[in-house]
Design a protein around this motif. Structure first.
Motif, mmCIF file in Angstrom:
data_model
loop_
_atom_site.group_PDB
_atom_site.id
_atom_site.type_symbol
_atom_site.label_atom_id
_atom_site.label_comp_id
_atom_site.label_asym_id
_atom_site.label_seq_id
_atom_site.Cartn_x
_atom_site.Cartn_y
_atom_site.Cartn_z
ATOM 1 N N TYR A 41 1.930 -0.702 5.950
ATOM 2 C CA TYR A 41 0.465 -0.786 5.947
ATOM 3 C C TYR A 41 -0.166 0.345 6.770
ATOM 4 N N TYR A 42 0.275 0.464 8.017
ATOM 5 C CA TYR A 42 -0.335 1.478 8.885
ATOM 6 C C TYR A 42 0.138 2.883 8.511
ATOM 7 N N TYR A 43 1.365 2.986 8.065
ATOM 8 C CA TYR A 43 1.898 4.300 7.671
ATOM 9 C C TYR A 43 1.064 4.869 6.521
ATOM 10 N N LEU A 44 0.851 4.070 5.482
ATOM 11 C CA LEU A 44 0.104 4.573 4.319
ATOM 12 C C LEU A 44 -1.355 4.843 4.670
ATOM 13 N N ASN A 45 -1.908 4.008 5.532
ATOM 14 C CA ASN A 45 -3.311 4.225 5.896
ATOM 15 C C ASN A 45 -3.514 5.457 6.779
ATOM 16 N N ASN A 46 -2.440 6.034 7.288
ATOM 17 C CA ASN A 46 -2.544 7.295 8.026
ATOM 18 C C ASN A 46 -2.887 8.457 7.107
ATOM 19 N N PHE A 47 -2.662 8.299 5.811
ATOM 20 C CA PHE A 47 -3.006 9.364 4.860
ATOM 21 C C PHE A 47 -4.485 9.228 4.504
ATOM 22 N N GLU A 48 -5.182 10.347 4.643
ATOM 23 C CA GLU A 48 -6.627 10.357 4.414
ATOM 24 C C GLU A 48 -7.017 9.841 3.025
ATOM 25 N N ASP A 49 -6.216 10.219 2.026
ATOM 26 C CA ASP A 49 -6.571 9.883 0.643
ATOM 27 C C ASP A 49 -6.299 8.430 0.265
ATOM 28 N N VAL A 50 -5.567 7.738 1.129
ATOM 29 C CA VAL A 50 -5.092 6.404 0.736
ATOM 30 C C VAL A 50 -5.795 5.300 1.513
ATOM 31 N N PHE A 51 -6.191 4.267 0.807
ATOM 32 C CA PHE A 51 -6.618 3.034 1.465
ATOM 33 C C PHE A 51 -5.658 1.936 0.994
ATOM 34 N N ALA A 52 -4.778 1.515 1.897
ATOM 35 C CA ALA A 52 -3.797 0.471 1.558
ATOM 36 C C ALA A 52 -4.315 -0.865 2.080
ATOM 37 N N GLU A 53 -4.382 -1.854 1.194
ATOM 38 C CA GLU A 53 -4.877 -3.179 1.585
ATOM 39 C C GLU A 53 -3.788 -4.219 1.317
ATOM 40 N N ARG A 54 -3.837 -5.289 2.082
ATOM 41 C CA ARG A 54 -2.793 -6.316 1.943
ATOM 42 C C ARG A 54 -3.238 -7.457 1.023
ATOM 43 N N VAL A 55 -2.328 -7.844 0.143
ATOM 44 C CA VAL A 55 -2.556 -9.019 -0.704
ATOM 45 C C VAL A 55 -1.328 -9.908 -0.528
ATOM 46 N N VAL A 56 -1.569 -11.172 -0.182
ATOM 47 C CA VAL A 56 -0.456 -12.067 0.124
ATOM 48 C C VAL A 56 -0.270 -13.048 -1.039
ATOM 49 N N ALA A 57 0.936 -13.050 -1.601
ATOM 50 C CA ALA A 57 1.205 -13.805 -2.836
ATOM 51 C C ALA A 57 0.886 -15.291 -2.708
ATOM 52 N N ARG A 58 1.071 -15.859 -1.506
ATOM 53 C CA ARG A 58 0.872 -17.305 -1.391
ATOM 54 C C ARG A 58 -0.478 -17.662 -0.798
ATOM 55 N N ASP A 59 -1.379 -16.678 -0.721
ATOM 56 C CA ASP A 59 -2.757 -17.004 -0.351
ATOM 57 C C ASP A 59 -3.413 -17.752 -1.508
ATOM 58 N N LYS A 60 -4.472 -18.489 -1.185
ATOM 59 C CA LYS A 60 -5.144 -19.277 -2.229
ATOM 60 C C LYS A 60 -5.670 -18.393 -3.351
ATOM 61 N N GLU A 61 -6.156 -17.202 -2.965
ATOM 62 C CA GLU A 61 -6.678 -16.296 -3.984
ATOM 63 C C GLU A 61 -5.999 -14.941 -3.865
ATOM 64 N N LEU A 62 -5.798 -14.305 -5.013
ATOM 65 C CA LEU A 62 -5.118 -13.006 -5.019
ATOM 66 C C LEU A 62 -6.120 -11.882 -4.783
#
Ligand code: SF4
Length: 463
Positions: A41-62
């Motif tokens: 998560y933090y590694y990818l967000n270090n790249f200016e062009d990238v916005f990495a967001e987390r989606v958790v499979a067992r959350d109520k909504e995807l």
């Protein structure tokens, strides 16, 4: 915007070129306990062009935790799998999000999958994912980001072709599989600020997670982790000291959780625990290789406030243990337990059953060993036994053996449960689930039907 979780140290971006969903296969609590997921998560967000967001499979909504964006709307999905049953959870999430599960029928978003079981054996997901990543992501991370410029919403082919030309990325059309790893951990990325949840706790409580080393040189023949992660590499003391000093402050915690397959292989483990004691911090060490435990090391573990130490005798009889590549004898196990007992520590013991060539008397030897350990440690309340069916794993030397049939495994599980429970608290991993892991691997490229079928069966399950 609807917030799924209240957290600190979250990354938000206004300007970026690509949005990547990092799809986690399990619960939110497991996601905040996974250092690998946070590194990504933090590694990818270090790249200016990238916005990495987390989606958790067992959350109520995807939806992404960061901006509430539906999984379907991302440019790319990067999914992580820790073991084979995660494939079912990931596909279930994809179905819930209204995304086509089969690669050949899906145009967007491209799905890339990585993790230990995929690194060892990517075939079961090869008709579902568009590409697999084999190894440690940071080793090819920069090249991955460069390939994002070839993304085309209406045609994923050029992107997949370019991606699979990068070392570590694999698709069935590519003959050679190559596992990539970081050479020097000191220069490899490690997050300082980490996700701290306001309303959920990681499995080991609130702490700063620090990775000491990767890889393991002990060469146990059944071990997937060491097969996948290769030779041992460790961070230097000065780098770790700096990470810990900054990490506890940035996360406002007084505890450090360490990650390592072989914590006490060098004197680094001791030096780090002494540092924690000097700094007045608490800590938690991972499972310890039996012959590396000593009186002094047990004392250090006690001083950092840990209550239980996990060790893995694997089986009760010395010759069977040696046959599976764990060259430790019973006396070394009893010595290790006596160090723990001396410092009033509890013990968690990991055993396997259903090993190649295992006989009924080998199970009796496990029971005898636990009985002896109870005598040393003094009380049933201070021993936990975790017994797991042996699952031959690809890439390990024991993959060539067949797994025992379910009925046989159930019988051995029942025998162990009833014989051990007078000496210890016992947890046994369900043989049915263990067999499922094996069957997914055995089916190889044809596992897609089983994985999608299982995911559909669970579709209505409440989270
Ligand atoms: S010591 Fe542990 S991590 Fe290392 S090879 Fe053996 S089982 Fe795997």
């Amino acid at each position: 915007m609807k917030l799924l979780h209240r957290e600190r140290n979250i990354v938000l971006k206004r300007r970026y070129s690509f949005r990547i969903a990092l799809l986690f296969p399990s619960t939110y609590e497991a996601s905040i306990s996974s250092l690998g997921y946070q590194i990504l998560y933090y590694y990818l967000n270090n790249f200016e062009d990238v916005f990495a967001e987390r989606v958790v499979a067992r959350d109520k909504e995807l939806l992404s935790i960061e901006t509430g964006t539906p999984l379907k709307k991302f440019d790319v999905i990067l999914a992580t799998a820790h073991y084979e049953l995660d494939y079912i959870e990931l596909v279930r999430a994809i179905l819930r999000a209204g995304i086509e599960p089969l690669s050949e029928r899906r145009n967007s978003p491209p799905l890339i999958i990585g993790g230990p079981s995929i690194t060892a054996w990517p075939y079961p997901m090869s008709r579902i994912a568009d590409a697999a990543f084999l190894g440690e992501f940071e080793a090819s991370g920069r090249e991955f980001v460069n390939t994002l410029f070839s993304l085309d919403k209406y045609n994923k082919k050029p992107f997949i072709e370019e991606l699979t030309s990068v070392k570590g990325f694999w698709h069935p059309s590519k003959e050679k599989k190559e596992i990539v790893r970081v050479r020097d951990l000191d220069s490899s990325f490690h997050p300082i600020a980490q996700i701290q949840s306001e309303d959920a706790e990681p499995v080991w409580g609130r702490s700063y997670m620090a990775e000491i080393s990767r890889g393991c040189n002990w060469g146990c023949l059944f071990c997937l982790e060491s097969a996948v992660s290769g030779v041992r590499r460790e961070r230097s003391f000065s780098v770790l000291k700096n990470l810990i000093e900054k990490g506890v402050e940035a996360n406002d915690v007084d505890k450090v959780t360490f990650f390592s397959l072989s914590f006490f292989d060098t004197d680094l483990g001791e030096r780090i625990l002494n540092l924690l004691i000097e700094m007045g911090l608490k800590g938690s060490v991972p499972s310890i290789r039996i012959e590396t435990l000593s009186d002094e090391r047990a004392e250090l573990i006690k001083k950092i406030g840990q209550k239980t130490v996990a060790i893995a005798p694997e089986t009760g009889k010395d010759d069977l243990r040696w046959k599976i590549g764990k060259r430790i004898d019973s006396q070394q196990i009893f010595n290790a337990v006596s160090y723990l007992a001396k410092h009033d520590l509890s013990v968690k013991l990991y055993y396997m059953f259903g090993l190649p060539g295992e006989k009924k008397e080998d199970l009796d030897n496990i029971v005898e060993q636990v009985k002896e350990i109870k005598k040393i440690i003094g009380s049933r309340n201070k021993i936990k036994v975790s017994a797991n069916p042996f699952i031959p794993k690809p890439l390990t030397p024991l993959w060539k053996y067949e797994m025992l049939p379910l009925r046989e495994l159930k019988e051995r599980a029942n025998y162990l449960r009833s014989s051990l429970s007078q000496y210890a608290e016992v947890e046994i991993y369900e043989p049915r689930m263990a067999r499922k892991q094996y069957e997914i691997n055995i089916k190889g490229v044809d596992a897609d039907i089983m994985i999608i079928g299982e995911a559909m069966k669970n579709l209505e399950r409440d989270e």
